[in-house]
Every structure is written in C-alpha cells, then in structure tokens.
Design an enzyme around this catalytic site. Sequence first.
Site, mmCIF file in Angstrom:
data_model
loop_
_atom_site.group_PDB
_atom_site.id
_atom_site.type_symbol
_atom_site.label_atom_id
_atom_site.label_comp_id
_atom_site.label_asym_id
_atom_site.label_seq_id
_atom_site.Cartn_x
_atom_site.Cartn_y
_atom_site.Cartn_z
ATOM 1 N N GLU A 48 0.721 -1.284 -0.005
ATOM 2 C CA GLU A 48 0.013 -0.132 0.207
ATOM 3 C C GLU A 48 0.874 1.359 -0.049
ATOM 4 O OE1 GLU A 48 -3.006 0.165 2.823
ATOM 5 O OE2 GLU A 48 -3.845 -1.472 2.719
ATOM 6 N N ARG A 105 -1.962 3.870 -25.046
ATOM 7 C CA ARG A 105 -2.248 2.655 -26.130
ATOM 8 C C ARG A 105 -3.724 2.068 -26.223
ATOM 9 N NH1 ARG A 105 3.446 -0.445 -25.943
ATOM 10 N NH2 ARG A 105 3.113 0.261 -23.761
ATOM 11 N N HIS A 139 -0.307 9.235 -27.227
ATOM 12 C CA HIS A 139 -0.115 8.410 -28.178
ATOM 13 C C HIS A 139 -1.047 8.599 -29.261
ATOM 14 C CE1 HIS A 139 0.540 4.658 -29.848
ATOM 15 N NE2 HIS A 139 -0.717 4.246 -29.879
ATOM 16 N N LYS A 204 3.177 -1.121 -42.468
ATOM 17 C CA LYS A 204 3.320 -2.647 -41.899
ATOM 18 C C LYS A 204 1.865 -2.790 -41.644
ATOM 19 C CE LYS A 204 3.965 -0.269 -37.373
ATOM 20 N NZ LYS A 204 4.997 -0.066 -36.115
ATOM 21 N N ARG A 206 0.039 -5.882 -39.113
ATOM 22 C CA ARG A 206 0.036 -6.772 -37.946
ATOM 23 C C ARG A 206 -1.195 -7.845 -38.005
ATOM 24 N NH1 ARG A 206 3.178 -4.221 -33.790
ATOM 25 N NH2 ARG A 206 3.653 -2.044 -34.159
ATOM 26 N N ASP A 230 8.847 8.500 -34.021
ATOM 27 C CA ASP A 230 7.441 7.694 -33.413
ATOM 28 C C ASP A 230 7.423 8.442 -31.945
ATOM 29 O OD1 ASP A 230 5.112 6.303 -33.332
ATOM 30 O OD2 ASP A 230 6.383 4.305 -33.761
ATOM 31 N N ASP A 234 8.769 0.204 -27.441
ATOM 32 C CA ASP A 234 8.606 -0.894 -26.226
ATOM 33 C C ASP A 234 9.471 -1.926 -26.321
ATOM 34 O OD1 ASP A 234 7.564 -2.277 -24.384
ATOM 35 O OD2 ASP A 234 5.414 -2.390 -24.907
ATOM 36 N N THR A 235 9.127 -2.753 -27.125
ATOM 37 C CA THR A 235 10.096 -3.780 -27.083
ATOM 38 C C THR A 235 11.138 -3.983 -28.342
ATOM 39 O OG1 THR A 235 8.781 -5.126 -28.479
ATOM 40 C CG2 THR A 235 8.491 -5.574 -26.171
ATOM 41 N N THR A 238 9.814 -3.973 -33.838
ATOM 42 C CA THR A 238 9.184 -3.335 -35.167
ATOM 43 C C THR A 238 10.431 -2.139 -35.435
ATOM 44 O OG1 THR A 238 7.065 -3.794 -34.270
ATOM 45 C CG2 THR A 238 7.310 -2.089 -36.122
#
Length: 338
Positions: A48, A105, A139, A204, A206, A230, A234-235, A238
């Site tokens: 908490e 997102r 975003h 692209k 997806r 952009d 994130d990862t 892409t």
Amino acid sequence: MPMTHEPKLIAGNANRTLANAIARRLSMHRGMSIDLCDARVERFNDGEIFVEVYENVRGEDMFIVQPTSNPANDNLMELLIITDALRRSSAGRITAVVPYFGYARQDRRTKARTPISAKLVANMMVEAGIERVLTLDLHATQIQGFFDIPVDNLYASPVFALDIKHNFKDGMDDIMIVSPDVGGVARARELAKRIDAPLSIVDKRREKPGEVAEMTVIGSVEGKKCIIVDDLVDTAGTLCKAADLLMDHGAAEVHAYISHGVLSGPAVERVTNSRLSSLVITDSIEANDAVAKCKNIRVVPTAPLFAQAIINTWNGTSVSSLFEDKTLIPLYEGVYHP
C-alpha cells in the site's frame, strides 16, 4: 491573474531525476531556489502507498511531476494518492505533470469486450482532484478529449528538430524523415516540415499486437540518412525490423527519434545489436542502467520544456508558444550551442 505565490513542485518516485532537473530549471528562470516539496511517498509491507507532505500547501499552485511508466499501476496510484493528500491539505490548484501518460495505447475498442483504459485513467485522475494535466506526446491526441479538465499536450518534435540540426548540420541535404506506420504520418510530417526534409513511410501490417506480418517502404530512401520518428518504443522489435528494411533498400544510415523510451523486455539488447546508428529518446521515462550504458541510445532533456510550460501555466501565459523556435531555442542554448 498570476498568483502571488511561486509554483510548488512535488514528485512521486517514477522519475525523480527529471523532477529535480525541472526544479533546477525553475530556479534559473525565477532567480530563486525552488526545490521539490518536502514529502515522503512510501509503501507499507503489503505494498500500500502512503504519502505525507511536510510543508504547508494551503492555497498553493501545486505541480505533481509523475509519469505513469513501468510499473504503471504503482506510479498511477502514487499520482492519485499524492493528489488526494494535496486536495485534503487545501492546495489552491493541482496540476499533474505527466511526461509519459500510461495506458494511452488503450484509447479505443479494437475488438469486442475490450476496455478503453485511457478514458478510465482520465476519469480517475479528475475524480482524485487533478484540475489540469501537462503531458508530452500523447499516443493519440484525442485522449485530450477524455478529460473534462484542460490538457496541455507538449510535443517533442520541436526539440528533436533542434537536435537534428545540431548533430546533422553538415549533412542536412541527405536527411529523410520516415514514419514507421501510416498512423504516424502526421507526426513525421510535422518534423519533416521543421527541418525541410522529405518524408517516407514504412507501411506495416500486423496479425496481432506486437507482431508484424509484412513491411513495405513507400518512397525512395537510397543513399539517405533515414530518421524514424515515433511517439514510443516498447520492445523495439518493429523498430529494428524497420531499420533492417530501410538499410536493405539502400539507406546510408538509420537513426530513430522516439519521444518515450519504454524499452521493456529485450528492447535494449535488440537496439544494441541492430543496424540502428542511434536511438534518441527523451527523459520522460527514467533511464535504467541498461539504457544508460547502451552505446547507441542517447537521451534528450525535457526539463527546459517542462519548466517553461509550468511557469506559463502558473502565470497564465501561452503554452503553445513553446512550439515555436524563437521561444524554444533560448531554452535549449545550454544544450545546443548556436
């Protein structure tokens, strides 16, 4: 009318480095020492969150510096609980300075029986007592409409334009701005106009979130120094694939300018081993050790931008003036020497 008190800053634990940098810039602008409000934001043994503010904030114009980055839920709750503590302490006005707005997102229903979490978070922030939001590169710009309070959405592209002109000053004729998808064309076009560069697009498709089935380059990039633009990475899967695609189409170099370096999971390793010459991000999310040590990741400061936006909000002057070079260039003279 401008308030008689100085603006007061308070920060959670999400990005203390940026909060302290903003306080330093405010001190320079105001000609007096402005420190973060003396407070503690801690956790009980069961997780908490507990907040205690040690200074008097009655009637003060309070600015909470707290991005809702990873861990998003903890940092969001810190923001809400700090807000509640200030509201119950009779703060005059509470502005949330959220350099990175998490859950952005999830701004629409892409499938049946899914939430619009960005709207839920907006409702929570308003209900907690936040009266104004100051953020960077949402975003989706329509998220501003999710709030029933004023939202000032700053842009990183004017700062990126200064950085590009500074670091590519001997080869501006070879620059090509690249949008990594069709949805980001408006953002890329705005930067391209600022530096008078042509625009290309990586189209692209997806199959599902996080996985790209096919990528195509629209426009000739042969011999160009391509700059992918952009709002977040994130990862980096892409992004690295887009860099490979551009290099395969004859690009001389590939760089990326991304507003928010989420960089989760294998992202830093991918960027390190990729064909990207550099990845430039802002400090809206505090860089971890891996990001700081990565040889091809560079961080652009946003403290000058946020500090001036806070002053303009406090004294009731234009925030949109920060999008103009004549206003922005003096703020970054210490970073980009003329």
